[in-house]
Scaffold this motif. Structure first.
Motif: not given
Length: 277
Positions: A172-200
Motif C-alpha cells: 500500500c503506497d500512500e493509499p490515503v494521502s490524496a483523500l480528505d481526513l474523514s474519507t481517510q478514516a473510512r478507507v483505513l477502517d476498510l483495510f482493517v476489516e478486509i485484513q480480518r476477513a481475508t488474512g492478507v
C-alpha cells in the motif's frame, strides 16, 4: 517463517552527469512481514520507503541484498515468474484516479485480473459483484466509469482490484494521502476489516505516523535510506526512541489548536537542539 523477508536491501539509481557514480538510496535495509500482519513504513519524502515497496513489486532493481517471499528468493525474478508472482503480491497506489483506466467500466477493471488468472467472463462477473460488496460499493457500480465516483470510492475500487486475485500480500503506497481526513478514516477502517476477513498482509507506506498507528501492528521508520527505529506500533507512534521519529510524531496534525501549537513549539525546540549539538 515470515511471509516477506528483506535482508540488507540496497538500491542505487543512476546519477546525472557523465560517468557519475550511482546514487544509493537504500543502504542495507532489513525487515519482515508475517502472514496477516501490517508493517507500517514511515518517513519523509526521499527517505526510501516507497523504493522498498517498489523493490518488492519488482519495479526497481536491487543493487544488493535479498528479498524473499514465502521462502523463495524473488530479488531478481522477472518476466513470466514476476507475472505469476503478481497473484500473491498486489499493490494499491496513492492516486485512486490515475491508477484506474478512465475508459474502462468498473466491472471491466475488476474482471481483467481475474480473466488473466484464467476465470471465464461469467465467473469473473460474479466475482466482481462479490468484490464490490466486500469494499462497500453498490452493485450498479459495475457499469459505471471511474470519473463517476468520489476519491474515496475510487480508492475502494483500487482496493477491490488488488483483492481480486486473492493475494497474500498487498503493498500500500500512500493509499490515503490524496483523500480528505474523514474519507481517510473510512478507507483505513476498510483495510482493517478486509485484513480480518481475508488474512492478507500489508506493507503499508506512509509519511504520517497517525495513519500507520491506526492500521499497523509494527512500524519501521526510515531516514535517508536507513532504518532508524522499529517496534510495536503503539510504542513507536506514542513514545519513540529516535529523535527523527519524535520529529515525525510532533509534525503529525491534531484537531486541538492548543495541542497543535504545543507540538509545533516542541518540534522547533528539538530541531534547535540538534543544530547546537
Amino acid at each position: 517463517m515470515s511471509l516477506l523477508e528483506v535482508r540488507d536491501l540496497r538500491v542505487a539509481f543512476p546519477a546525472r552527469g557523465f560517468r557519475a557514480a550511482p546514487v544509493e538510496v537504500l543502504h542495507g535495509v532489513s525487515l519482515d512481514v508475517a502472514a496477516g500482519e501490517t508493517l507500517g513504513l514511515v518517513g519523509e519524502s526521499g527517505s526510501g520507503k516507497t523504493t522498498i515497496g517498489r523493490a518488492v513489486l519488482g519495479l526497481v532493481r536491487a543493487s544488493g541484498g535479498s528479498i524473499r517471499f514465502a521462502g523463495e528468493d524473488i530479488t531478481t525474478v522477472s518476466g513470466a515468474a514476476r507475472r505469476k508472482l503478481s497473484k500473491d503480491i498486489q499493490v494499491v497506489f496513492q492516486d485512486p484516479y490515475t491508477s484506474l483506466n478512465p475508459a474502462m467500466t468498473i466491472g471491466d477493471i475488476l474482471a481483467e485480473p481475474l480473466i488473466v488468472q484464467g476465470a471465464t467472463g461469467r465467473d469473473a462477473r460474479a466475482q466482481v459483484r462479490t468484490l464490490l460488496d466486500q469494499v462497500g460499493l453498490p452493485s450498479d457500480a459495475i457499469e459505471r466509469l471511474p470519473r463517476e465516483f468520489s476519491g474515496g470510492q475510487r480508492q475502494r475500487v483500487a482496493i477491490a482490484r488488488a483483492l481480486a486475485p486473492r493475494p497474500r500480500l498487498i503493498v500500500c503506497d500512500e493509499p490515503v494521502s490524496a483523500l480528505d481526513l474523514s474519507t481517510q478514516a473510512r478507507v483505513l477502517d476498510l483495510f482493517v476489516e478486509i485484513q480480518r476477513a481475508t488474512g492478507v498482509a500489508y506493507l503499508f507506506v506512509s509519511h504520517d505516523l497517525t495513519v500507520v498507528r491506526h492500521i499497523s501492528h509494527r512500524v519501521a521508520v526510515l531516514y535517508r535510506g536507513d532504518m532508524v527505529e522499529t517496534g510495536p506500533a503503539a510504542k513507536v507512534t506514542s513514545e519513540p526512541d529516535d529523535p527523527y521519529t519524535r520529529k515525525l510524531l510532533l509534525a503529525a496534525p491534531v484537531a486541538d489548536p492548543r495541542r497543535q501549537q504545543e507540538r509545533r513549539l516542541a518540534r522547533r525546540a528539538l530541531m534547535d537542539a540538534e543544530r547546537t549539538a
